[in-house]
Design a protein around this motif. Structure first.
Motif, PDB file in Angstrom:
ATOM      1  N   GLN A 315       0.834  -1.193   0.000  1.00  0.00           N
ATOM      2  CA  GLN A 315       0.000   0.000   0.000  1.00  0.00           C
ATOM      3  C   GLN A 315       0.875   1.251   0.000  1.00  0.00           C
ATOM      4  N   LEU A 316       0.546   2.157  -0.927  1.00  0.00           N
ATOM      5  CA  LEU A 316       1.281   3.415  -1.026  1.00  0.00           C
ATOM      6  C   LEU A 316       0.287   4.577  -0.997  1.00  0.00           C
ATOM      7  N   THR A 317       0.617   5.627  -0.260  1.00  0.00           N
ATOM      8  CA  THR A 317      -0.229   6.822  -0.195  1.00  0.00           C
ATOM      9  C   THR A 317       0.376   7.893  -1.096  1.00  0.00           C
ATOM     10  N   LEU A 318      -0.360   8.326  -2.104  1.00  0.00           N
ATOM     11  CA  LEU A 318       0.175   9.215  -3.133  1.00  0.00           C
ATOM     12  C   LEU A 318       0.224  10.673  -2.685  1.00  0.00           C
ATOM     13  N   ARG A 319       1.310  11.324  -3.082  1.00  0.00           N
ATOM     14  CA  ARG A 319       1.434  12.770  -2.935  1.00  0.00           C
ATOM     15  C   ARG A 319       1.244  13.464  -4.276  1.00  0.00           C
ATOM     16  N   SER A 320       1.890  12.910  -5.304  1.00  0.00           N
ATOM     17  CA  SER A 320       1.802  13.524  -6.632  1.00  0.00           C
ATOM     18  C   SER A 320       2.147  12.484  -7.692  1.00  0.00           C
ATOM     19  N   GLU A 338       5.180  10.133  -6.446  1.00  0.00           N
ATOM     20  CA  GLU A 338       5.750  10.457  -5.142  1.00  0.00           C
ATOM     21  C   GLU A 338       4.799   9.944  -4.066  1.00  0.00           C
ATOM     22  N   THR A 339       5.357   9.217  -3.072  1.00  0.00           N
ATOM     23  CA  THR A 339       4.519   8.637  -2.022  1.00  0.00           C
ATOM     24  C   THR A 339       5.019   9.040  -0.639  1.00  0.00           C
ATOM     25  N   ILE A 340       4.149   8.880   0.357  1.00  0.00           N
ATOM     26  CA  ILE A 340       4.527   9.186   1.751  1.00  0.00           C
ATOM     27  C   ILE A 340       5.488   8.126   2.281  1.00  0.00           C
ATOM     28  N   GLU A 341       5.280   6.874   1.851  1.00  0.00           N
ATOM     29  CA  GLU A 341       6.038   5.768   2.433  1.00  0.00           C
ATOM     30  C   GLU A 341       7.470   5.663   1.908  1.00  0.00           C
ATOM     31  N   VAL A 346       8.508   6.431  -7.284  1.00  0.00           N
ATOM     32  CA  VAL A 346       8.248   5.060  -7.751  1.00  0.00           C
ATOM     33  C   VAL A 346       7.863   5.157  -9.223  1.00  0.00           C
ATOM     34  N   THR A 347       8.583   4.407 -10.061  1.00  0.00           N
ATOM     35  CA  THR A 347       8.332   4.456 -11.504  1.00  0.00           C
ATOM     36  C   THR A 347       7.434   3.305 -11.927  1.00  0.00           C
TER      37      THR A 347
END
Length: 588
Positions: A315-320, A338-341, A346-347
Motif C-alpha cells: 500500500q502506497l499513499t500518493l502525494r503527486s 511520489e509517495t509518503i512511504e 516510484v516508476t
C-alpha cells in the motif's frame, strides 16, 4: 449462496478476482459434465438391465439425490426453488417404488439419453470451446503485451506505431473472446435448469405410467409433476426474456466504441509494471493495482509470486504523479509517483499511452467527461398517446393471438411515433384514420414506455420492489408491492394504473389471445422496470421484475382501488395503508 454474476465489464479488467470467479464457474461446469455422464450411464443401465432393474433405479435415485443446482444471483424464484428441489423429489419417489419391476418404453433412450448427450455435446461442449479460445487469446495477448512493453523507445516511430497496432489488435481479440466466454457460461448455467430436468421428468413419466402396479402411486405424483412442468415452463419463459436482453448487452459490450468507453474509466484498477531495485540490479515487476481516490491509496498485488516466498499486497499513499519523459528512460508509457512511504519516486509502466493518461488523470482527481442523452417525458402528450393506443388495442386487437408479444415493423413504429410526437403539432393523430396494424400500435406503446428517462416504476423504488418479489411469503409480496405502488410519483402511479387496468382487460381474453398474466408479465417486466445500472446481475433480476408485474395484473383490484372511495385510499400514506386491509380488500 451461489456464485456471483460474471459482469461483461470485468472482462476488460481481467483482474485476479475475475479469474478466480471464472475458475469457480469452470469447476462447476466440469462437475455438471461429470454429473451428466453419470446420469446417462445410469439411465442406460436401467434400460438395458431389466433383471437388475431394482438395483439400477436405486443407484439412479442416489445420483439424483446428491446433486444440487448452483444458481446465479442472491435469490431464487418459487419456480427455481421447485426446480432445484425436483431431483430430491424424484429420488424419493424412486426409492418408494424400487421394489416394483417396471417395463421401460421402447423409446426410453430418445426420452432421456439423447437429450442429455445433446446438452452435454452442444451446450457444455460449446462452453469448453469458448474456454479454449479464451485461454488461447489470453496467452497471445499477454505474450504480445510483454514483448511490446519491453520494446525500446529508441526504435523508429514507424516501428513503434506498427507495434502499437499489433498489440491493440490482440487486445481486442482477447476482449471479444472473454466477453463471448462469459456469455456462454451464463447460457449453460441457465439452460441446464430445464434442459437437464425435462428429459429426466419425461423418462420418469414413461417409467411410472406404464406399470399398472404403481398406478395409485403415480396418481399421487401427478400434482407435483404438473406443478414442476409449470415451473419448468415459467423458468423457460424467464430464460428466453433474460437471454434476449443479455445477448443485446453482450453485443453492445463487444462493440469497439464500448471498448473505448470502458478504457476511459477502467484504469482505476488494472495491471502496471513497477521498477524495483533487486540484488542483481533494476528489474520490472508486474502488479495488479487498485487506486482509491478518496484516500489517495494505491494497493499493489504482485502477480509473479516466487514459489518459496508469498508476498502480500503493498500500500502506497500518493502525494503527486508526473509523466516520465521518453528520453529519460528506455521504456514507454512510464510515469513517476511520489509517495509518503518512500523517499524517492516510484516508476510505473502502463500498458499503453492511453492507459498512462487515464492513470494520471485518476490520480489528479479528474473525472472523464460524459454526456446526457435525450429522454422521452411523462407529460400530457405521453398520457394522450398511451390512452389512444389502449383504446385502439381494446377496440381492434384484444382477442388477437399473441397481442403485445408480436413485434411490429420498426419503420412503421417510427412513423407512428414521429407523427404523434411531431413538435409542430403533437398528439394530433387519429389512429383509426390510417387503420394501423395492432402490432405497430402495441410496439409503439412499449417503445414509448421503455424510452422514458426514468422507468415508470422508478429507479428509486427498484431495489425495494425486487426485495418484495423475492419474499418467501406470498401475502407479504402482495402487501409490500401494494405499499410501494403508493410511493410512486403521482404521474407514474396514474400511468401505471391506467396501463395495468388495460392489461387486465387484455388478459381476460387469454382463451383467445393466449396472453395470460404470466406471459404478459414477461413482456412488460423489463418495460416498466429497470435497474439504474445495466449489469448482468440486473439482467438476472428480470425474472423478479416479471413477478412484480404479474402480481399487479392478477391482484389489480387489491393494488388499485376502483370503488367510490378510491381517491381517499389512493393518497393514503403507506404507514396507514394496511390498517384497513381486511375491510378494504373484502370482496375484491
Amino acid at each position: 449462496m451461489g456464485h456471483p454474476p460474471l459482469e461483461f465489464s470485468d472482462c476488460y479488467l481481467d483482474s485476479p478476482d475475475f479469474r478466480e470467479t471464472l475458475k469457480c464457474y469452470e469447476v462447476e461446469l466440469d462437475r455438471t459434465s461429470k454429473f451428466l455422464k453419470e446420469v446417462i450411464k445410469d439411465g442406460n443401465s436401467v434400460i438395458n438391465s431389466i433383471k437388475a432393474y431394482s438395483l439400477a433405479v436405486q443407484k439412479f435415485s442416489q445420483t439424483l439425490s446428491v446433486f444440487q443446482f448452483d444458481f446465479i444471483g442472491d435469490s431464487l424464484t418459487d419456480d427455481e426453488i421447485n426446480i432445484a428441489q425436483s431431483f430430491q423429489e424424484f429420488a424419493g419417489l424412486l426409492q418408494e417404488v424400487e421394489h416394483d419391476r417396471m417395463m421401460l418404453v421402447q423409446n426410453a433412450s430418445d426420452l432421456l439419453i439423447k437429450p442429455l448427450e445433446k446438452f452435454r455435446k452442444e451446450q457444455i461442449g460449446a462452453t469448453k470451446e469458448k474456454r479454449k479460445k479464451f485461454e488461447k487469446e489470453s496467452e497471445k495477448y499477454y505474450s504480445q503485451l510483454d514483448k511490446h512493453l519491453n520494446l525500446s523507445a529508441k526504435k523508429k516511430e514507424s516501428q513503434l506505431q506498427e507495434a502499437d497496432e499489433l498489440v491493440e489488435k490482440e487486445r481486442l481479440n482477447f476482449y471479444e473472446s472473454s466477453v463471448e466466454y462469459v456469455y456462454q457460461i451464463h447460457q449453460v448455467q441457465d439452460r441446464k435448469k430445464f434442459d437437464v430436468v425435462e428429459p429426466v421428468l419425461a423418462f420418469l413419466h414413461s417409467v411410472l405410467t406404464l406399470n399398472n402396479l404403481t398406478v395409485e402411486m403415480t396418481q399421487d405424483f401427478m400434482p407435483y409433476k404438473q406443478e414442476l412442468q409449470l415451473s419448468l415452463q415459467n423458468t423457460r419463459n424467464h430464460y428466453e426474456s433474460t437471454c434476449e436482453e443479455l445477448e443485446e448487452l453482450m453485443k453492445r459490450m463487444k462493440h469497439r466504441s464500448q471498448v473505448c468507453k470502458m478504457q476511459s474509466f477502467l484504469p482505476m484498477e488494472g495491471y502496471l509494471y513497477c521498477q524495483e531495485k533487486w540484488a542483481l540490479g533494476m528489474t520490472w515487476v508486474k502488479y495488479y493495482c487498485k487506486y482509491h481516490k478518496d484516500g489517495r491509496l494505491m494497493v499493489m498485488v504482485p502477480c509473479e509470486q516466487k514459489p518459496t516466498v508469498k508476498q502480500g499486497p503493498t500500500q502506497l499513499t500518493l502525494r503527486s504523479c508526473i509523466r516520465r519523459k521518453t528520453e529519460s528512460i528506455d521504456k514507454r508509457f512510464c510515469f513517476d509517483v511520489e509517495t509518503i512511504e518512500r523517499n524517492g519516486p516510484v516508476t510505473f509502466q502502463a500498458l499503453s499511452e492511453g492507459d498512462r493518461k487515464l492513470w494520471m488523470e485518476a490520480m489528479d482527481g479528474k473525472e472523464p467527461p460524459f454526456s446526457l442523452l435525450f429522454a422521452v417525458e411523462l407529460n400530457e402528450i405521453g398520457f394522450k398517446f398511451v390512452r389512444k393506443c389502449i383504446n385502439y388495442v381494446e377496440a381492434k386487437g384484444a382477442t388477437q393471438e399473441g397481442v403485445y408479444r408480436t413485434v411490429g415493423s420498426n419503420i412503421q413504429v417510427q412513423k407512428l411515433l414521429n407523427a404523434f410526437f411531431d413538435p409542430s403539432n403533437p398528439g394530433d393523430v387519429d389512429l383509426h384514420s390510417i387503420d394501423w396494424d395492432v402490432k405497430t400500435v402495441t410496439s409503439a406503446l412499449k417503445f414509448y414506455l421503455r424510452s422514458l428517462s426514468e422507468p415508470l416504476m422508478t429507479h428509486s423504488l427498484h431495489r425495494d420492489l425486487m426485495c418484495a418479489a423475492k419474499s418467501d411469503n406470498l401475502d407479504s409480496r402482495l402487501s409490500e408491492i401494494h405499499s410501494l405502488v403508493y410511493k410512486l410519483p403521482e404521474k407514474s402511479r396514474e400511468m401505471l394504473e391506467m396501463l395495468i387496468k388495460h392489461l387486465v382487460n387484455v388478459c381476460s381474453h387469454s382463451d383467445e389471445n393466449l396472453m395470460t398474466p404470466s406471459n404478459m408479465a414477461v413482456i412488460f417486466g423489463p418495460t416498466l422496470m429497470r435497474a439504474k445500472e445495466e449489469t448482468v446481475a440486473a439482467m438476472l433480476d428480470i425474472k423478479f421484475q416479471n413477478i412484480v408485474v404479474e402480481i399487479l395484473i392478477e391482484e389489480h383490484k387489491k393494488v388499485h382501488k376502483t370503488s367510490s372511495h378510491s381517491c381517499a385510499f389512493f393518497y393514503r400514506p403507506a404507514t396507514d395503508l394496511f390498517l384497513h386491509t381486511s375491510s378494504d380488500f373484502s370482496g375484491s
